[in-house]
Design an enzyme around this catalytic site. Sequence first.
Site, PDB file in Angstrom:
ATOM      1  N   GLY A   8       0.824  -1.205   0.000  1.00 49.75           N
ATOM      2  CA  GLY A   8       0.000   0.000   0.000  1.00 49.75           C
ATOM      3  C   GLY A   8       0.860   1.258   0.000  1.00 49.75           C
ATOM      4  O   GLY A   8       0.425   2.319   0.463  1.00 49.75           O
ATOM      5  N   ALA A  10       1.719   3.339  -2.200  1.00 49.20           N
ATOM      6  CA  ALA A  10       1.465   4.447  -3.131  1.00 49.20           C
ATOM      7  C   ALA A  10       0.599   5.545  -2.541  1.00 49.20           C
ATOM      8  O   ALA A  10       0.499   6.628  -3.116  1.00 49.20           O
ATOM      9  CB  ALA A  10       0.805   3.907  -4.408  1.00 49.20           C
ATOM     10  N   ASP A  32       2.308  -2.086  -4.514  1.00 48.44           N
ATOM     11  CA  ASP A  32       0.979  -1.477  -4.660  1.00 48.44           C
ATOM     12  C   ASP A  32       0.459  -1.798  -6.064  1.00 48.44           C
ATOM     13  O   ASP A  32       1.161  -2.409  -6.872  1.00 48.44           O
ATOM     14  CB  ASP A  32       1.045   0.048  -4.434  1.00 48.44           C
ATOM     15  CG  ASP A  32      -0.272   0.618  -3.914  1.00 48.44           C
ATOM     16  OD1 ASP A  32      -1.302   0.416  -4.585  1.00 48.44           O
ATOM     17  OD2 ASP A  32      -0.277   1.243  -2.835  1.00 48.44           O
ATOM     18  N   ASP A  41      -1.465  -7.057  -7.530  1.00 50.88           N
ATOM     19  CA  ASP A  41      -2.806  -7.020  -6.939  1.00 50.88           C
ATOM     20  C   ASP A  41      -2.852  -8.059  -5.818  1.00 50.88           C
ATOM     21  O   ASP A  41      -2.928  -9.267  -6.086  1.00 50.88           O
ATOM     22  CB  ASP A  41      -3.848  -7.320  -8.020  1.00 50.88           C
ATOM     23  CG  ASP A  41      -5.268  -7.285  -7.457  1.00 50.88           C
ATOM     24  OD1 ASP A  41      -5.424  -7.134  -6.224  1.00 50.88           O
ATOM     25  OD2 ASP A  41      -6.210  -7.409  -8.260  1.00 50.88           O
ATOM     26  N   LEU A  42      -2.836  -7.573  -4.585  1.00 51.79           N
ATOM     27  CA  LEU A  42      -2.813  -8.497  -3.441  1.00 51.79           C
ATOM     28  C   LEU A  42      -4.178  -9.134  -3.197  1.00 51.79           C
ATOM     29  O   LEU A  42      -4.314  -9.991  -2.318  1.00 51.79           O
ATOM     30  CB  LEU A  42      -2.324  -7.764  -2.189  1.00 51.79           C
ATOM     31  CG  LEU A  42      -0.901  -7.208  -2.311  1.00 51.79           C
ATOM     32  CD1 LEU A  42      -0.540  -6.371  -1.077  1.00 51.79           C
ATOM     33  CD2 LEU A  42       0.116  -8.344  -2.485  1.00 51.79           C
ATOM     34  N   GLY A  71      -4.960  -1.949   1.663  1.00 54.70           N
ATOM     35  CA  GLY A  71      -6.302  -2.371   2.014  1.00 54.70           C
ATOM     36  C   GLY A  71      -7.322  -1.426   1.414  1.00 54.70           C
ATOM     37  O   GLY A  71      -6.972  -0.385   0.849  1.00 54.70           O
ATOM     38  N   TYR A 164     -16.009  -5.462   5.592  1.00 54.49           N
ATOM     39  CA  TYR A 164     -14.863  -4.643   6.018  1.00 54.49           C
ATOM     40  C   TYR A 164     -14.569  -4.873   7.502  1.00 54.49           C
ATOM     41  O   TYR A 164     -13.433  -5.213   7.877  1.00 54.49           O
ATOM     42  CB  TYR A 164     -15.156  -3.159   5.766  1.00 54.49           C
ATOM     43  CG  TYR A 164     -14.067  -2.260   6.291  1.00 54.49           C
ATOM     44  CD1 TYR A 164     -12.845  -2.161   5.635  1.00 54.49           C
ATOM     45  CD2 TYR A 164     -14.246  -1.517   7.457  1.00 54.49           C
ATOM     46  CE1 TYR A 164     -11.832  -1.354   6.130  1.00 54.49           C
ATOM     47  CE2 TYR A 164     -13.244  -0.708   7.953  1.00 54.49           C
ATOM     48  CZ  TYR A 164     -12.035  -0.627   7.287  1.00 54.49           C
ATOM     49  OH  TYR A 164     -11.030   0.159   7.791  1.00 54.49           O
ATOM     50  N   LYS A 168     -11.288  -7.006   9.148  1.00 51.77           N
ATOM     51  CA  LYS A 168     -10.330  -6.422  10.089  1.00 51.77           C
ATOM     52  C   LYS A 168     -10.381  -7.146  11.442  1.00 51.77           C
ATOM     53  O   LYS A 168      -9.363  -7.276  12.122  1.00 51.77           O
ATOM     54  CB  LYS A 168     -10.611  -4.925  10.258  1.00 51.77           C
ATOM     55  CG  LYS A 168     -10.440  -4.122   8.972  1.00 51.77           C
ATOM     56  CD  LYS A 168      -9.007  -4.149   8.449  1.00 51.77           C
ATOM     57  CE  LYS A 168      -8.750  -3.088   7.374  1.00 51.77           C
ATOM     58  NZ  LYS A 168      -7.376  -3.084   6.878  1.00 51.77           N
TER      59      LYS A 168
HETATM   60  P1  NAI Z   1      -5.344   4.614   0.790  1.00 50.75           P
HETATM   61  O1  NAI Z   1      -6.430   4.304  -0.166  1.00 50.75           O
HETATM   62  O2  NAI Z   1      -4.787   5.983   0.830  1.00 50.75           O
HETATM   63  O3  NAI Z   1      -4.131   3.579   0.594  1.00 50.75           O
HETATM   64  C1  NAI Z   1      -4.348   2.212   0.414  1.00 50.75           C
HETATM   65  C2  NAI Z   1      -3.353   1.694  -0.599  1.00 50.75           C
HETATM   66  O4  NAI Z   1      -3.573   0.292  -0.734  1.00 50.75           O
HETATM   67  C3  NAI Z   1      -3.535   2.340  -1.983  1.00 50.75           C
HETATM   68  O5  NAI Z   1      -2.321   2.823  -2.487  1.00 50.75           O
HETATM   69  C4  NAI Z   1      -4.083   1.193  -2.807  1.00 50.75           C
HETATM   70  O6  NAI Z   1      -3.701   1.253  -4.181  1.00 50.75           O
HETATM   71  C5  NAI Z   1      -3.495  -0.016  -2.104  1.00 50.75           C
HETATM   72  N1  NAI Z   1      -4.267  -1.203  -2.444  1.00 50.75           N
HETATM   73  C6  NAI Z   1      -5.609  -1.335  -2.411  1.00 50.75           C
HETATM   74  N2  NAI Z   1      -5.978  -2.525  -2.913  1.00 50.75           N
HETATM   75  C7  NAI Z   1      -4.835  -3.157  -3.260  1.00 50.75           C
HETATM   76  C8  NAI Z   1      -4.565  -4.404  -3.858  1.00 50.75           C
HETATM   77  N3  NAI Z   1      -5.553  -5.241  -4.233  1.00 50.75           N
HETATM   78  N4  NAI Z   1      -3.273  -4.750  -4.083  1.00 50.75           N
HETATM   79  C9  NAI Z   1      -2.268  -3.894  -3.749  1.00 50.75           C
HETATM   80  N5  NAI Z   1      -2.463  -2.694  -3.192  1.00 50.75           N
HETATM   81  C10 NAI Z   1      -3.736  -2.333  -2.960  1.00 50.75           C
HETATM   82  O7  NAI Z   1      -5.936   4.201   2.209  1.00 50.75           O
HETATM   83  P2  NAI Z   1      -5.363   4.275   3.703  1.00 50.75           P
HETATM   84  O8  NAI Z   1      -6.390   4.954   4.497  1.00 50.75           O
HETATM   85  O9  NAI Z   1      -3.965   4.720   3.742  1.00 50.75           O
HETATM   86  O10 NAI Z   1      -5.470   2.722   4.079  1.00 50.75           O
HETATM   87  C11 NAI Z   1      -4.402   1.969   4.594  1.00 50.75           C
HETATM   88  C12 NAI Z   1      -4.976   0.859   5.446  1.00 50.75           C
HETATM   89  O11 NAI Z   1      -5.618   1.431   6.577  1.00 50.75           O
HETATM   90  C13 NAI Z   1      -6.018  -0.004   4.759  1.00 50.75           C
HETATM   91  O12 NAI Z   1      -5.787  -1.361   5.107  1.00 50.75           O
HETATM   92  C14 NAI Z   1      -7.331   0.480   5.360  1.00 50.75           C
HETATM   93  O13 NAI Z   1      -8.313  -0.522   5.358  1.00 50.75           O
HETATM   94  C15 NAI Z   1      -6.890   0.840   6.749  1.00 50.75           C
HETATM   95  N6  NAI Z   1      -7.723   1.777   7.493  1.00 50.75           N
HETATM   96  C16 NAI Z   1      -7.952   3.048   7.035  1.00 50.75           C
HETATM   97  C17 NAI Z   1      -8.666   3.941   7.818  1.00 50.75           C
HETATM   98  C18 NAI Z   1      -8.885   5.363   7.415  1.00 50.75           C
HETATM   99  O14 NAI Z   1      -9.670   6.083   8.071  1.00 50.75           O
HETATM  100  N7  NAI Z   1      -8.233   5.870   6.403  1.00 50.75           N
HETATM  101  C19 NAI Z   1      -9.235   3.543   9.115  1.00 50.75           C
HETATM  102  C20 NAI Z   1      -8.891   2.198   9.516  1.00 50.75           C
HETATM  103  C21 NAI Z   1      -8.180   1.356   8.723  1.00 50.75           C
END
Ligand code: NAI
Length: 269
Positions: A8, A10, A32, A41-42, A71, A164, A168
């Site tokens: 993740g 990116a 990513d 693609d994870l 995620g 979701y 988690k």
């Molecule tokens: P974000 O959307 O900014 O970053 C997530 C990254 O994961 C993106 O770069 C995306 O391309 C990558 N990604 C998504 N699906 C993928 C796949 N199939 N294969 C490879 N890479 C993939 O989101 P954020 O907020 O930084 O999320 C990071 C983690 O935090 C995630 O696991 C999310 O579920 C979790 N999270 C986020 C919260 C929030 O309020 N932003 C709250 C609680 C958990």
Amino acid sequence: MATFAVTGSASGMGAASAAALSAAGHTVIGVDLRDADILADLGTAEGRERAAEEILARCGGTLDGVAAIAGVGPNMSDAAAVMSINYFGTVRLLERLRPALAASGAGRAVVIGSNAASTVPIIDDDLVELALAGKEQAARERARAAAEAMPAEVRAMVPSISAYASSKFALARWVRRTAVTPAWARQGVLLNGIAPGAVLTPLMLGATGDAADYDPDGFPTPMPLGVFGRPEDIAFWVQQFLRPEARFTTGAILYVDGGTDAAMRPDAQ
Ligand code: NAI
């Protein structure tokens, strides 16, 4: 200096973590869907395998740490994909990288869960069990069926909320169950989780991408500190868990959520 894989990388928390680790002089292998050292693609078995192979090739079979951050959120339309990405994408990759972490002598893994695992009251116990049993196809089918059974107004807003929160929840349980097994604990590989609350990233901000649209005091869950988190607030703890000095903590889930979980469950341990 150490070598870390960050999924993740990116965007959001992953990008902030990768930047902080790089700034500290470490080698970071970013994974990513785009804008990363390894594009994979994870959410698919092939993607996870390719990511693992490429990480192992780049680190030469010895890896100091993994930050499994990639995620998706509850607004994703396909609940099956939420399970495959959030749970299986994390667990399968870490299982594959465990020997390389063991080879480092002080391997560290940190997983990003969510405080939704404790604060969203629609955990699907059967779905959690399917995930923990490693039954990806059955978990995907269950997640889709549960999403379709939700009231239309909930589906319109957060189509994958149950998958979701359940993904988690399963991840947190997997961390606690797995961290203490000899294959991890007696190989010196420490495994911990972070449960973020609302953090201002593209995932949370959605289509508008504008933080001004969100008011901490009007948020559906309490925000005792009166502010939302920033990606750097999570990256800080990611870095701590990856340090070799963090050598007596494993199986922990750290809430980094501005106090939301404590406000909602003050008497939980
Ligand atoms: P974000 O959307 O900014 O970053 C997530 C990254 O994961 C993106 O770069 C995306 O391309 C990558 N990604 C998504 N699906 C993928 C796949 N199939 N294969 C490879 N890479 C993939 O989101 P954020 O907020 O930084 O999320 C990071 C983690 O935090 C995630 O696991 C999310 O579920 C979790 N999270 C986020 C919260 C929030 O309020 N932003 C709250 C609680 C958990």
